[in-house]
Design an enzyme around this catalytic site. Structure first.
Site, PDB file in Angstrom:
ATOM      1  N   LEU A  51      -6.216   6.089  -1.200  1.00  0.00           N
ATOM      2  CA  LEU A  51      -6.201   4.882  -0.383  1.00  0.00           C
ATOM      3  C   LEU A  51      -7.624   4.480  -0.004  1.00  0.00           C
ATOM      4  O   LEU A  51      -7.965   3.291  -0.027  1.00  0.00           O
ATOM      5  CB  LEU A  51      -5.352   5.093   0.867  1.00  0.00           C
ATOM      6  CG  LEU A  51      -5.356   3.934   1.881  1.00  0.00           C
ATOM      7  CD1 LEU A  51      -4.968   2.621   1.211  1.00  0.00           C
ATOM      8  CD2 LEU A  51      -4.446   4.236   3.052  1.00  0.00           C
ATOM      9  N   THR A  52      -8.458   5.452   0.322  1.00  0.00           N
ATOM     10  CA  THR A  52      -9.841   5.150   0.676  1.00  0.00           C
ATOM     11  C   THR A  52     -10.545   4.432  -0.466  1.00  0.00           C
ATOM     12  O   THR A  52     -11.272   3.448  -0.241  1.00  0.00           O
ATOM     13  CB  THR A  52     -10.584   6.433   1.053  1.00  0.00           C
ATOM     14  OG1 THR A  52      -9.962   7.017   2.211  1.00  0.00           O
ATOM     15  CG2 THR A  52     -12.047   6.160   1.346  1.00  0.00           C
ATOM     16  N   ARG A  92      -3.748  12.897   0.408  1.00  0.00           N
ATOM     17  CA  ARG A  92      -4.957  13.641   0.809  1.00  0.00           C
ATOM     18  C   ARG A  92      -5.943  13.821  -0.347  1.00  0.00           C
ATOM     19  O   ARG A  92      -6.666  14.810  -0.409  1.00  0.00           O
ATOM     20  CB  ARG A  92      -4.580  15.021   1.384  1.00  0.00           C
ATOM     21  CG  ARG A  92      -3.629  14.968   2.567  1.00  0.00           C
ATOM     22  CD  ARG A  92      -4.314  14.343   3.792  1.00  0.00           C
ATOM     23  NE  ARG A  92      -3.447  14.395   4.964  1.00  0.00           N
ATOM     24  CZ  ARG A  92      -2.654  13.415   5.365  1.00  0.00           C
ATOM     25  NH1 ARG A  92      -2.608  12.281   4.650  1.00  0.00           N
ATOM     26  NH2 ARG A  92      -1.902  13.531   6.442  1.00  0.00           N
ATOM     27  N   ARG A  93      -5.980  12.848  -1.237  1.00  0.00           N
ATOM     28  CA  ARG A  93      -6.965  12.905  -2.329  1.00  0.00           C
ATOM     29  C   ARG A  93      -7.922  11.716  -2.293  1.00  0.00           C
ATOM     30  O   ARG A  93      -8.664  11.479  -3.241  1.00  0.00           O
ATOM     31  CB  ARG A  93      -6.259  12.945  -3.691  1.00  0.00           C
ATOM     32  CG  ARG A  93      -5.322  14.136  -3.858  1.00  0.00           C
ATOM     33  CD  ARG A  93      -4.880  14.279  -5.278  1.00  0.00           C
ATOM     34  NE  ARG A  93      -3.765  15.233  -5.407  1.00  0.00           N
ATOM     35  CZ  ARG A  93      -3.248  15.609  -6.563  1.00  0.00           C
ATOM     36  NH1 ARG A  93      -3.716  15.094  -7.691  1.00  0.00           N
ATOM     37  NH2 ARG A  93      -2.234  16.459  -6.605  1.00  0.00           N
ATOM     38  N   PHE A 114       4.345  -9.451   5.885  1.00  0.00           N
ATOM     39  CA  PHE A 114       3.870  -9.607   4.508  1.00  0.00           C
ATOM     40  C   PHE A 114       3.424  -8.271   3.952  1.00  0.00           C
ATOM     41  O   PHE A 114       3.323  -7.310   4.670  1.00  0.00           O
ATOM     42  CB  PHE A 114       2.733 -10.643   4.414  1.00  0.00           C
ATOM     43  CG  PHE A 114       1.537 -10.341   5.296  1.00  0.00           C
ATOM     44  CD1 PHE A 114       0.502  -9.545   4.835  1.00  0.00           C
ATOM     45  CD2 PHE A 114       1.471 -10.855   6.585  1.00  0.00           C
ATOM     46  CE1 PHE A 114      -0.590  -9.279   5.637  1.00  0.00           C
ATOM     47  CE2 PHE A 114       0.378 -10.597   7.395  1.00  0.00           C
ATOM     48  CZ  PHE A 114      -0.653  -9.821   6.918  1.00  0.00           C
ATOM     49  N   VAL A 145       0.847  -1.200   0.000  1.00  0.00           N
ATOM     50  CA  VAL A 145       0.000   0.000   0.000  1.00  0.00           C
ATOM     51  C   VAL A 145       0.880   1.247   0.000  1.00  0.00           C
ATOM     52  O   VAL A 145       1.652   1.470   0.928  1.00  0.00           O
ATOM     53  CB  VAL A 145      -0.925   0.003   1.228  1.00  0.00           C
ATOM     54  CG1 VAL A 145      -1.767   1.282   1.246  1.00  0.00           C
ATOM     55  CG2 VAL A 145      -1.814  -1.224   1.232  1.00  0.00           C
ATOM     56  N   THR A 146       0.765   2.051  -1.033  1.00  0.00           N
ATOM     57  CA  THR A 146       1.499   3.316  -1.100  1.00  0.00           C
ATOM     58  C   THR A 146       0.661   4.384  -1.769  1.00  0.00           C
ATOM     59  O   THR A 146      -0.220   4.089  -2.583  1.00  0.00           O
ATOM     60  CB  THR A 146       2.814   3.190  -1.906  1.00  0.00           C
ATOM     61  OG1 THR A 146       2.501   3.079  -3.314  1.00  0.00           O
ATOM     62  CG2 THR A 146       3.643   1.991  -1.477  1.00  0.00           C
ATOM     63  N   TYR A 159      -4.838   2.885   9.609  1.00  0.00           N
ATOM     64  CA  TYR A 159      -5.788   1.836   9.253  1.00  0.00           C
ATOM     65  C   TYR A 159      -6.992   1.713  10.178  1.00  0.00           C
ATOM     66  O   TYR A 159      -7.955   1.029   9.841  1.00  0.00           O
ATOM     67  CB  TYR A 159      -5.048   0.499   9.131  1.00  0.00           C
ATOM     68  CG  TYR A 159      -4.090   0.533   7.965  1.00  0.00           C
ATOM     69  CD1 TYR A 159      -4.556   0.384   6.661  1.00  0.00           C
ATOM     70  CD2 TYR A 159      -2.740   0.779   8.153  1.00  0.00           C
ATOM     71  CE1 TYR A 159      -3.702   0.453   5.583  1.00  0.00           C
ATOM     72  CE2 TYR A 159      -1.867   0.851   7.081  1.00  0.00           C
ATOM     73  CZ  TYR A 159      -2.351   0.685   5.800  1.00  0.00           C
ATOM     74  OH  TYR A 159      -1.504   0.770   4.722  1.00  0.00           O
TER      75      TYR A 159
END
Length: 423
Positions: free
Chosen positions: A105-106, A101-102, A423, A93-94, A134
């Site tokens: 990830l959400t 802030r866009r 992992f 996850v990156t 998270y």
């Protein structure tokens, strides 16, 4: 026509094979590694992509460039009592620094968790690089880890002994090929008995014994196997050592990469073997359970100093009923849980009926005994955390006096859960 001062919407979607090199560049950028991998690393990781499940490598693309990454894969997680629970393991996850802030990830998380629930996964799992991220997606820290540094001269072990087991068993040095043959069966025995442990596929063993080189800095470790008096493999350890001399005196450190032991006897034998190696004055344990036996396997437990301690495996409950019915319970009683979940994946009110025979969980309209968010339920599910403590922190609300204490009596375990893997 797009206005020149506005950027087009960023596209979040599964990547194609041709986009994999750009996706991997974005992963390396996010983790502050050298952006462009070697051809050897690229081909090894491409093989992982090609054999993985379609659609589980996600990327966010801005004008054709990958600016955020997300990956999940099939996993099993051991619940309290030893039952394997289907899990979606999240990794890679990156979000590139230029695109934070866009909501990228959400969007990726929502897409992947919805797919996991549709597949029938009971939980999602991850190892969190940063603590603050998270919880807002319904994950909670479910296991913790401790690393010890052992000051070998202070252990109280007799330096005249060779480190050979005293129980009739034996320790032998082996190579990576031997480990690939012996390790999977031993690991299955260990993980079935260890709440919080996760599955390892064939690729894990190939990567962690050097048959597949993903990390260009990877070096071959030493491997030792413990066999009981009847010849059964009960322990394996992989370790590396530095070369550190002060004047004419050795001060070498052994660093354990991983250690598996199916019995306390094997665990004792392997740790004492590591402390007996010539020239070694320190042993670093690697990531162990917070209640690991290591310090008390030494005549002087103070020789083992906890040098790292922190959260490790994070869990996200996707199916409350199956999660609570998968585990066993030491106590007997009933508890009504009001689970809040802003993402709508696991929310609801559930009645848990628990006994030594197992647990039954059903949706209910009865008044709640405890109200908690999905992430707090995940923290309690593997038995490590205390509902009484969470109530004191304001993270669990008692609707009936004594409900948190009852939750502890039902949910907590005698040994702490532990995930040996990264992992």
């Amino acid at each position: 026509m797009t206005h020149p001062s506005r950027r087009p919407d960023i596209d979040v979607r599964p990547i194609t094979e041709s986009e994999f090199p750009d996706w991997l560049r974005a992963v390396n950028t996010g983790f502050l590694r050298e952006p462009f991998p070697s051809e050897t690393e690229l081909e090894a990781r491409r093989a992982q992509f090609e054999t993985g499940e379609p659609g589980r490598y996600l990327g966010a693309f801005d004008n054709g460039r990958c600016v955020a990454t997300f990956k999940s894969f099939t996993q099993e997680l051991t619940a309290v009592g030893g039952a394997p629970v289907p899990a979606s393991a999240v990794t890679g996850v990156t979000v590139t620094a230029t695109h934070r802030r866009r909501g990228l990830l959400t969007r990726m998380m929502a897409q992947d968790l919805a797919a996991a629930k549709d597949r029938g996964d009971v939980v999602a799992t991850l190892i969190a690089a940063e603590y603050q991220i998270y919880g807002r997606y319904g994950f909670g820290p479910a296991t913790w880890m401790t690393e010890w540094t052992v000051d070998v001269p202070r252990t109280g072990l007799d330096p005249r002994r060779s480190g050979s087991p005293e129980d009739g068993g034996r320790i032998d040095l082996v190579d990576g090929e031997d480990v690939r043959k012996l390790g999977p069966e031993l690991h299955e025995r260990v993980r079935r008995a260890q709440p919080g442990a996760v599955s390892r596929d064939e690729q894990w063993w190939r990567i962690n014994t050097g048959a597949v080189r993903l990390d260009p800095s990877w070096t071959e470790p030493h491997y030792a196997v413990y066999r009981s008096a009847d010849g059964e493999v009960e322990g394996l350890v992989a370790y590396a050592a530095d070369d550190n001399w002060h004047g004419k005196q050795p001060h070498d450190t052994v660093s354990v990469r991983w250690l598996l032991a199916a019995t306390p006897t094997a665990e004792r034998a392997l740790w004492r073997f590591l402390c007996s190696i010539d020239w070694v004055t320190k042993v670093k344990s690697g990531w162990r359970a917070p209640d690991d036996l290591l310090p008390f396997l030494l005549p002087n437990p103070r020789a083992a100093t906890a040098t790292t301690q922190g959260d490790w495996l994070w869990v996200r409950i996707l199916d409350v009923v199956r999660a609570l019915e998968a585990r066993t319970y030491a106590g007997e009683g009933s508890l009504v849980l009001e689970v809040t979940d802003r993402d709508g994946l696991a929310g609801g009110r559930y009645r848990l009926e628990a006994s030594a025979a197992g647990g039954s969980c059903t949706p209910t309209q009865q008044n709640a005994d405890l109200t908690l968010e999905a992430g707090e339920l995940a923290t309690l599910w593997l038995g490590d955390e205390s509902a009484v403590r969470l109530a004191a922190l304001g993270r669990v609300r008692e609707e009936r006096a004594g409900a948190a204490r009852l939750a502890d009596a039902l949910l907590r375990t005698s040994r702490r859960p532990w995930c040996p893997d990264m992992f």
